[in-house]
Motif scaffolding. Sequence first.
Motif, short mmCIF file in Angstrom:
data_model
loop_
_atom_site.label_atom_id
_atom_site.label_comp_id
_atom_site.label_asym_id
_atom_site.label_seq_id
_atom_site.Cartn_x
_atom_site.Cartn_y
_atom_site.Cartn_z
N GLY A 1 8.67 1.80 -0.75
CA GLY A 1 8.48 1.47 -2.16
C GLY A 1 7.20 2.16 -2.56
O GLY A 1 6.28 2.61 -1.85
N GLN B 1 4.37 1.58 -5.83
CA GLN B 1 4.10 0.70 -7.13
C GLN B 1 3.97 1.73 -8.48
O GLN B 1 3.47 2.41 -8.27
CB GLN B 1 2.68 0.26 -7.05
N ASN C 1 0.30 9.85 -3.04
CA ASN C 1 1.58 9.26 -3.05
C ASN C 1 2.56 10.17 -2.50
O ASN C 1 3.66 9.88 -1.84
CB ASN C 1 1.91 8.66 -4.12
N GLY D 1 1.91 11.43 1.30
CA GLY D 1 1.90 10.41 2.26
C GLY D 1 3.59 9.78 2.39
O GLY D 1 4.01 9.17 3.27
N ALA D 2 4.00 9.72 1.04
CA ALA D 2 5.24 9.03 1.08
C ALA D 2 6.66 9.77 0.40
O ALA D 2 7.49 10.17 1.22
CB ALA D 2 5.14 7.74 0.16
N GLN E 1 -6.69 -3.49 2.84
CA GLN E 1 -6.56 -3.31 1.40
C GLN E 1 -6.78 -4.29 0.64
O GLN E 1 -7.58 -4.23 -0.60
CB GLN E 1 -4.95 -3.06 1.36
N MET F 1 -7.45 8.83 -1.76
CA MET F 1 -7.02 9.17 -3.01
C MET F 1 -6.22 8.05 -3.55
O MET F 1 -5.24 7.65 -3.28
CB MET F 1 -6.27 10.44 -3.11
N SER G 1 -5.17 4.28 -8.86
CA SER G 1 -5.97 3.49 -9.94
C SER G 1 -7.31 3.70 -9.74
O SER G 1 -8.29 2.74 -10.22
CB SER G 1 -5.55 1.82 -9.66
N1 AQP Z 1 -3.97 8.85 -0.44
C1 AQP Z 1 -3.08 8.59 0.32
N2 AQP Z 1 -2.61 9.37 1.13
C2 AQP Z 1 -1.26 9.38 1.64
N3 AQP Z 1 -0.49 8.55 1.30
C3 AQP Z 1 -0.73 7.63 0.49
N4 AQP Z 1 0.01 6.57 -0.45
C4 AQP Z 1 -0.97 6.14 -1.17
N5 AQP Z 1 -1.99 6.96 -1.15
C5 AQP Z 1 -2.08 7.74 -0.29
C6 AQP Z 1 1.28 6.40 0.18
O1 AQP Z 1 2.01 6.07 -1.06
C7 AQP Z 1 2.82 5.01 -1.03
C8 AQP Z 1 3.12 4.37 -2.21
O2 AQP Z 1 1.78 3.57 -2.44
P1 AQP Z 1 1.77 2.41 -3.38
O3 AQP Z 1 2.02 2.93 -4.78
O4 AQP Z 1 2.61 1.41 -3.02
O5 AQP Z 1 0.05 1.74 -3.27
P2 AQP Z 1 -0.84 2.14 -2.57
O6 AQP Z 1 -0.85 2.59 -1.40
O7 AQP Z 1 -1.78 1.46 -2.87
O8 AQP Z 1 -1.36 3.70 -3.44
P3 AQP Z 1 -2.40 3.92 -4.35
O9 AQP Z 1 -2.09 5.10 -4.99
O10 AQP Z 1 -3.69 3.59 -3.80
O11 AQP Z 1 -2.17 2.83 -5.49
P4 AQP Z 1 -3.05 1.67 -6.09
O12 AQP Z 1 -4.23 2.44 -6.39
O13 AQP Z 1 -2.37 0.91 -7.30
O14 AQP Z 1 -3.43 0.74 -5.21
C9 AQP Z 1 2.66 4.10 0.26
O15 AQP Z 1 3.42 4.45 1.39
C10 AQP Z 1 1.22 4.80 0.67
O16 AQP Z 1 1.18 4.76 2.10
#
Ligand code: AQP
Length: 331
Positions: free
Chosen positions: A9, A11, A20, A23-24, A109, A196, A199
């Motif tokens: 998923g 967010q 994103n 990584g995903a 986190q 990276m 938010s």
């Molecule tokens: N910097 C990153 N490098 C590799 N993978 C990443 N993911 C996020 N940032 C990186 C992967 O993207 C998927 C979705 O992430 P998410 O939206 O559920 O939440 P997150 O990991 O908390 O991503 P963000 O961008 O850092 O969101 P915010 O800022 O809202 O907290 C995941 O599979 C994650 O591993």
Amino acid sequence: MEKKKVFSGIQPSGALTIGNYIGALKNFASLQDEYDCFYCIVDLHAITVPQIPKDLRKRSLDVLALYIASGINPEKSTLFIQSHVPAHSELSWVLSTITYMGQLNRMTQYKEKTKKSEENLNAGLFTYPILMASDILLYQADFVPVGDDQKQHLELARDLADRFNNRYSETFKVPEGLINKFGARIMSLQNPETKMSKSDDDENAYILLLDDSDTIRRKIKRAVTDSEGVVAYRDEQPGLKNLLNIYSVFSNEDVESIVRKYDGIGYGMFKEDLAEVVVEGLKPIREKYYQLTSSKDYLEDVYKKGAEKASYFSGKTLRKVYKKVGFIQRA
Ligand code: AQP
């Protein structure tokens, strides 16, 4: 033979970054022939940090469009919105009763997010990993493709599956992570010691999938490097290492040959070329995205069908769980 299941998923907490994507998202499409994939827009998770309601609605549709624009075929994979399937919240409650506070306290986190926003220490931020475990376990997922930053949360999901199975008899599949070794953690362009993140307060820290070409060029030009002046792939030059990872993913060239190409040339040319590689790589995704968002009916049809299918599978698991913990079956 039944295909193995994949769940992941994203967010809708901000516009998606190339972190994103690398990584995903980038890997999601490649899994859909071999596996039965469930890809979710996790809006329940997104409200653990304050959201502007109308932006959240728009971004949820944006994530759906970006899933499809990056190659996920809704005829093959199930695309749905988390809040449309109440079983996620329901299982989360049950699992919270077998989760130890100590486990949640250790989540990196959570610690990082509380440091960032001390005025927003809500309970949802703390219990977030339980909801994520529910997302995964409801679909009896075999594999979970995520970035390296989600490893600890996935470990909790595995632990809760084991604990529930031991206490109440075999119920959940214990999922495995599918983490790309390479490019699994893309770092901030302004501070290569932190990941990276969509938010981040500093918009120069990330590149968005929907950034226009000039913005991408400008952000890469401003990316923090070092004073060594040598294009090399080593831990002592974290900024450059991160840029080389990004270059490699978008160009499909290995890092060694990129390093060779810029031997003795310096950072200016390297950054210019990197910007073009990223611009070209994102162009088709952006074009498809704009095409999709102009047809809201199509997107609505996708998430409606997705929710029906997701409800069917998750409902089966939830009924089993309710029965095992001793709830009377709904008449
Ligand atoms: N910097 C990153 N490098 C590799 N993978 C990443 N993911 C996020 N940032 C990186 C992967 O993207 C998927 C979705 O992430 P998410 O939206 O559920 O939440 P997150 O990991 O908390 O991503 P963000 O961008 O850092 O969101 P915010 O800022 O809202 O907290 C995941 O599979 C994650 O591993």
